[in-house]
Design a protein around this motif. Structure first.
Motif, PDB file in Angstrom:
ATOM      1  N   GLY A 276      42.596  43.949  62.481  1.00 40.28           N
ATOM      2  CA  GLY A 276      42.853  45.428  62.524  1.00 40.28           C
ATOM      3  C   GLY A 276      43.555  46.191  61.516  1.00 40.28           C
ATOM      4  N   PHE A 277      44.605  45.718  61.098  1.00 37.19           N
ATOM      5  CA  PHE A 277      45.252  46.149  60.161  1.00 37.19           C
ATOM      6  C   PHE A 277      44.465  46.199  58.721  1.00 37.19           C
ATOM      7  N   TYR A 278      43.618  45.102  58.354  1.00 40.02           N
ATOM      8  CA  TYR A 278      42.735  44.909  57.238  1.00 40.02           C
ATOM      9  C   TYR A 278      41.603  46.122  57.312  1.00 40.02           C
ATOM     10  N   ALA A 279      41.238  46.175  58.368  1.00 40.74           N
ATOM     11  CA  ALA A 279      40.207  47.232  58.744  1.00 40.74           C
ATOM     12  C   ALA A 279      40.329  48.452  58.479  1.00 40.74           C
ATOM     13  N   ILE A 280      41.927  49.066  58.851  1.00 39.80           N
ATOM     14  CA  ILE A 280      42.317  50.332  58.697  1.00 39.80           C
ATOM     15  C   ILE A 280      42.659  50.423  57.207  1.00 39.80           C
ATOM     16  N   ALA A 281      43.322  49.496  56.791  1.00 36.00           N
ATOM     17  CA  ALA A 281      43.884  49.570  55.157  1.00 36.00           C
ATOM     18  C   ALA A 281      42.795  49.751  54.287  1.00 36.00           C
ATOM     19  N   LEU A 282      41.897  49.045  54.498  1.00 33.91           N
ATOM     20  CA  LEU A 282      40.813  49.178  53.668  1.00 33.91           C
ATOM     21  C   LEU A 282      39.904  50.376  53.753  1.00 33.91           C
ATOM     22  N   GLY A 283      39.851  50.936  55.051  1.00 36.43           N
ATOM     23  CA  GLY A 283      39.126  52.280  55.490  1.00 36.43           C
ATOM     24  C   GLY A 283      39.939  53.526  54.611  1.00 36.43           C
ATOM     25  N   LEU A 284      41.490  53.480  54.728  1.00 39.70           N
ATOM     26  CA  LEU A 284      42.043  54.248  54.138  1.00 39.70           C
ATOM     27  C   LEU A 284      41.899  54.252  52.525  1.00 39.70           C
ATOM     28  N   ALA A 285      42.150  53.135  51.929  1.00 40.44           N
ATOM     29  CA  ALA A 285      41.843  52.850  50.403  1.00 40.44           C
ATOM     30  C   ALA A 285      40.538  53.503  49.900  1.00 40.44           C
ATOM     31  N   ALA A 286      39.656  53.183  50.915  1.00 38.52           N
ATOM     32  CA  ALA A 286      38.256  53.764  50.358  1.00 38.52           C
ATOM     33  C   ALA A 286      38.195  55.120  50.490  1.00 38.52           C
ATOM     34  N   ARG A 287      39.178  55.923  51.364  1.00 42.09           N
ATOM     35  CA  ARG A 287      38.919  57.383  51.314  1.00 42.09           C
ATOM     36  C   ARG A 287      40.021  57.932  50.329  1.00 42.09           C
ATOM     37  N   LEU A 288      41.060  57.304  49.969  1.00 39.06           N
ATOM     38  CA  LEU A 288      41.877  57.786  49.109  1.00 39.06           C
ATOM     39  C   LEU A 288      41.758  57.423  47.643  1.00 39.06           C
ATOM     40  N   LEU A 289      41.452  56.153  47.327  1.00 43.86           N
ATOM     41  CA  LEU A 289      41.522  55.704  45.888  1.00 43.86           C
ATOM     42  C   LEU A 289      40.749  56.515  44.858  1.00 43.86           C
ATOM     43  N   PRO A 290      39.249  56.940  45.554  1.00 46.29           N
ATOM     44  CA  PRO A 290      38.657  58.021  44.662  1.00 46.29           C
ATOM     45  C   PRO A 290      39.283  59.271  44.306  1.00 46.29           C
ATOM     46  N   GLU A 291      40.240  59.844  45.016  1.00 45.97           N
ATOM     47  CA  GLU A 291      40.840  60.893  44.830  1.00 45.97           C
ATOM     48  C   GLU A 291      42.020  60.760  43.640  1.00 45.97           C
ATOM     49  N   VAL A 292      42.424  59.648  43.409  1.00 44.80           N
ATOM     50  CA  VAL A 292      43.709  59.330  42.720  1.00 44.80           C
ATOM     51  C   VAL A 292      43.041  58.402  41.403  1.00 44.80           C
ATOM     52  N   SER A 293      42.162  58.019  41.410  1.00 46.43           N
ATOM     53  CA  SER A 293      41.764  56.981  40.359  1.00 46.43           C
ATOM     54  C   SER A 293      40.724  57.244  39.079  1.00 46.43           C
ATOM     55  N   ALA A 294      40.383  58.749  39.134  1.00 51.72           N
ATOM     56  CA  ALA A 294      39.583  59.209  38.488  1.00 51.72           C
ATOM     57  C   ALA A 294      38.112  58.463  38.143  1.00 51.72           C
ATOM     58  N   GLY A 295      37.579  58.174  39.577  1.00 55.35           N
ATOM     59  CA  GLY A 295      36.156  57.448  39.636  1.00 55.35           C
ATOM     60  C   GLY A 295      36.339  55.961  39.405  1.00 55.35           C
ATOM     61  N   LEU A 296      37.394  55.343  38.750  1.00 56.17           N
ATOM     62  CA  LEU A 296      37.369  54.010  38.620  1.00 56.17           C
ATOM     63  C   LEU A 296      37.005  53.108  40.027  1.00 56.17           C
ATOM     64  N   ALA A 297      37.530  53.873  41.320  1.00 55.56           N
ATOM     65  CA  ALA A 297      37.416  53.178  42.363  1.00 55.56           C
ATOM     66  C   ALA A 297      35.905  52.747  42.553  1.00 55.56           C
ATOM     67  N   ASP A 298      35.141  53.447  41.821  1.00 51.90           N
ATOM     68  CA  ASP A 298      33.575  53.225  42.279  1.00 51.90           C
ATOM     69  C   ASP A 298      32.988  51.853  41.405  1.00 51.90           C
ATOM     70  N   ARG A 299      33.989  51.480  40.695  1.00 49.14           N
ATOM     71  CA  ARG A 299      33.619  50.408  39.913  1.00 49.14           C
ATOM     72  C   ARG A 299      34.437  48.995  40.260  1.00 49.14           C
ATOM     73  N   LYS A 300      35.861  49.174  40.044  1.00 49.21           N
ATOM     74  CA  LYS A 300      36.577  47.781  40.133  1.00 49.21           C
ATOM     75  C   LYS A 300      37.603  48.241  41.029  1.00 49.21           C
ATOM     76  N   ILE A 301      38.226  49.035  41.243  1.00 47.04           N
ATOM     77  CA  ILE A 301      39.727  49.047  41.994  1.00 47.04           C
ATOM     78  C   ILE A 301      39.589  48.771  43.527  1.00 47.04           C
ATOM     79  N   LEU A 302      38.571  49.552  44.232  1.00 42.18           N
ATOM     80  CA  LEU A 302      38.280  49.173  45.603  1.00 42.18           C
ATOM     81  C   LEU A 302      37.863  47.610  45.867  1.00 42.18           C
ATOM     82  N   PRO A 303      36.973  47.262  45.126  1.00 42.39           N
ATOM     83  CA  PRO A 303      36.604  45.815  45.279  1.00 42.39           C
ATOM     84  C   PRO A 303      37.829  44.787  45.212  1.00 42.39           C
ATOM     85  N   ASP A 304      38.656  44.995  44.080  1.00 42.54           N
ATOM     86  CA  ASP A 304      39.765  44.461  43.885  1.00 42.54           C
ATOM     87  C   ASP A 304      40.864  44.629  44.921  1.00 42.54           C
ATOM     88  N   VAL A 305      41.076  45.526  45.378  1.00 40.62           N
ATOM     89  CA  VAL A 305      41.869  45.991  46.542  1.00 40.62           C
ATOM     90  C   VAL A 305      41.408  45.015  47.756  1.00 40.62           C
TER      91      VAL A 305
END
Length: 260
Positions: free
Chosen positions: A29-58
């Motif tokens: 449950g913790f992983y599902a919530i954390a990854l969902g939040l990361a998918a929502r927040l990372l694009p706003e702070v990573s200048a689009g890099l989350a669409d390539r490598k950051i989110l898969p790495d996280v």
């Protein structure tokens, strides 16, 4: 032979039911919530890099870290809990050898880790599809398989230490083995840089004794689709399995010599 398998299976199934119900579901449950939040927040702070490598790495790192938490903190307490409750005396009075006890505990916790890793992988893939982030399925699945092998090896180490010392000390020793195994290659290079023969021999000895976890950790290669050749993958998988068997064998011998 069949009686041994049956006894190991009973111990493993008891561990699976207990650990999965009490620990694994919370981590999932913790992983599902954390990854969902990361998918929502990372694009706003990573200048689009989350669409390539950051989110898969996280996502892959999250599976790895949560699996380690379960393997280390639960593995080191599996045997000590039996000793503290004195239930180990009841088990030893039955026709159950101490090696069967160790192997059963390991198989049970490794099975929990397999289900947990599989479930987190499913969540990871769903998030990747929902966010429309591209990924290579084959490298990802190979990486997940090696990740489980690494966690199974850490489970063997944790259970081995747990059978010889207190839970706290076993946890500290297991964490130390993980970090030293992760950095074993760097330790050898550092020893060479010192140009000191004694230090070089010590670091070389550490490298030979401790497992080289870099052989089983393919997260970065998977993100960039740069996995080793099939021959090297097979060698590394065999290396992991051999180390698991070796650790369980040593753990069984040491646990057999322990008096309660």
């Amino acid at each position: 032979m069949f009686r041994t398998i049956r006894r190991v299976k009973v111990i493993a199934s008891n561990v699976f039911r207990e650990v999965f119900r009490e620990r694994a579901l919370y981590l999932l449950g913790f992983y599902a919530i954390a990854l969902g939040l990361a998918a929502r927040l990372l694009p706003e702070v990573s200048a689009g890099l989350a669409d390539r490598k950051i989110l898969p790495d996280v996502g892959l790192a999250g599976i790895h870290i949560l699996g380690l938490v379960l393997a280390i903190f639960v593995g080191t307490g599996l045997i000590n809990k039996e000793i503290e409750k004195r239930t180990v005396l009841v088990l030893m009075a039955k026709p159950v050898s101490r090696s069967e006890f160790i192997v059963g505990k390991h198989i049970g916790l490794s099975a929990v880790l397999a289900v947990l890793v599989a479930a987190m992988t499913a969540i990871y893939l769903i998030v990747m599809e929902m966010t429309k982030i591209s990924y290579d399925m084959q490298p990802t699945m190979i990486t997940i398989g090696f990740m489980w092998l690494l966690l199974s090896l850490m489970t063997a180490v944790a259970i081995g230490f747990g059978g010889m010392m207190s839970s706290l000390l076993a946890t500290l020793m297991t964490v130390a083995v993980y970090f030293m195994g992760t950095l074993s290659g760097d330790l050898v290079n550092l020893g060479k840089l010192t140009e000191n023969l004694v230090i070089e021999q010590m670091t070389q000895a550490f490298y030979l004794i401790l497992p080289d976890f870099s052989r089983l950790d393919l997260k970065n290669q998977a993100v960039y689709s740069l996995l080793p050749s099939n021959e090297i993958l097979l060698q590394n998988a065999g290396y992991g399995v051999l180390y698991i068997v070796l650790v369980l064998t040593i753990s069984s011998i040491l646990f057999s010599a322990r008096e309660f």
